[in-house]
Scaffold this motif. Structure first.
Motif, PDB file in Angstrom:
ATOM      1  N   ASN A 127     -56.132  33.371   4.891  1.00 32.48           N
ATOM      2  CA  ASN A 127     -55.643  32.151   5.200  1.00 32.48           C
ATOM      3  C   ASN A 127     -54.265  32.273   4.300  1.00 32.48           C
ATOM      4  O   ASN A 127     -54.248  32.501   3.281  1.00 32.48           O
ATOM      5  N   GLY A 128     -53.394  31.574   4.932  1.00 34.41           N
ATOM      6  CA  GLY A 128     -51.955  31.439   4.356  1.00 34.41           C
ATOM      7  C   GLY A 128     -50.922  32.495   4.959  1.00 34.41           C
ATOM      8  O   GLY A 128     -49.709  32.338   4.760  1.00 34.41           O
ATOM      9  N   THR A 129     -51.598  33.593   5.624  1.00 35.24           N
ATOM     10  CA  THR A 129     -50.471  34.642   6.347  1.00 35.24           C
ATOM     11  C   THR A 129     -49.598  33.989   7.452  1.00 35.24           C
ATOM     12  O   THR A 129     -50.064  33.452   8.139  1.00 35.24           O
ATOM     13  N   ILE A 130     -48.379  34.178   7.159  1.00 39.07           N
ATOM     14  CA  ILE A 130     -47.401  33.774   8.130  1.00 39.07           C
ATOM     15  C   ILE A 130     -47.410  34.891   9.243  1.00 39.07           C
ATOM     16  O   ILE A 130     -47.026  35.978   8.799  1.00 39.07           O
TER      17      ILE A 130
ATOM     18  N   THR B  52     -49.055  29.759  10.536  1.00 32.13           N
ATOM     19  CA  THR B  52     -49.931  30.224   9.327  1.00 32.13           C
ATOM     20  C   THR B  52     -51.380  30.403   9.621  1.00 32.13           C
ATOM     21  O   THR B  52     -51.845  29.367  10.498  1.00 32.13           O
TER      22      THR B  52
ATOM     23  N   ARG C 175     -55.156  30.104   9.592  1.00 28.99           N
ATOM     24  CA  ARG C 175     -56.235  29.209   8.541  1.00 28.99           C
ATOM     25  C   ARG C 175     -57.519  29.574   8.927  1.00 28.99           C
ATOM     26  O   ARG C 175     -58.358  29.061   8.023  1.00 28.99           O
TER      27      ARG C 175
ATOM     28  N   ASP D 277     -55.088  16.560   8.233  1.00 31.73           N
ATOM     29  CA  ASP D 277     -55.127  17.833   8.764  1.00 31.73           C
ATOM     30  C   ASP D 277     -54.267  18.186   9.914  1.00 31.73           C
ATOM     31  O   ASP D 277     -54.314  17.298  10.814  1.00 31.73           O
TER      32      ASP D 277
ATOM     33  N   ARG E 294     -46.904  40.458   8.312  1.00 33.82           N
ATOM     34  CA  ARG E 294     -46.546  40.976   6.866  1.00 33.82           C
ATOM     35  C   ARG E 294     -45.393  42.106   6.914  1.00 33.82           C
ATOM     36  O   ARG E 294     -45.693  43.262   6.621  1.00 33.82           O
TER      37      ARG E 294
ATOM     38  N   ILE F 279     -45.696  26.239  12.100  1.00 31.03           N
ATOM     39  CA  ILE F 279     -44.858  25.897  10.956  1.00 31.03           C
ATOM     40  C   ILE F 279     -43.691  25.141  11.385  1.00 31.03           C
ATOM     41  O   ILE F 279     -43.041  25.558  12.513  1.00 31.03           O
TER      42      ILE F 279
END
Length: 79
Positions: free
Chosen positions: A39-42, A18, A20, A2, A60, A79
């Motif tokens: 979860n996963g949003t940049i 990102t 989590r 992880d 977004r 990232i």
């Protein structure tokens, strides 16, 4: 293995991360979810105010500013 999770307020300007995990509770958690922080949003860290708080983020396609006591409740990985 992880990747290490860190709070959003620790990410350097110009970096991407990102989402989590959210550690916020109740109303603020709902606000974050309404903003699309799942979860996963940049997220891109754009800039800090001259005093260092709040910090502006692009999420977004929208610029949103959070104070450090808010952004520390958003756990991300670089990232």
């Amino acid at each position: 293995m992880d990747k290490k999770l860190i709070s959003l307020d620790k990410i350097p300007i110009g970096s991407f991360a990102t989402v989590r995990r959210l550690t916020a509770e109740e109303n603020f958690r709902r606000r974050l979810l309404d903003l699309g922080l799942i979860n996963g949003t940049i997220i891109e860290v754009l800039r800090k105010s001259p005093a260092g708080d709040p910090i502006a983020y692009e999420i977004r396609g929208t610029v949103i500013a959070f104070r450090k006591n808010e952004s520390c409740k958003i756990l991300v990985e670089l990232i």
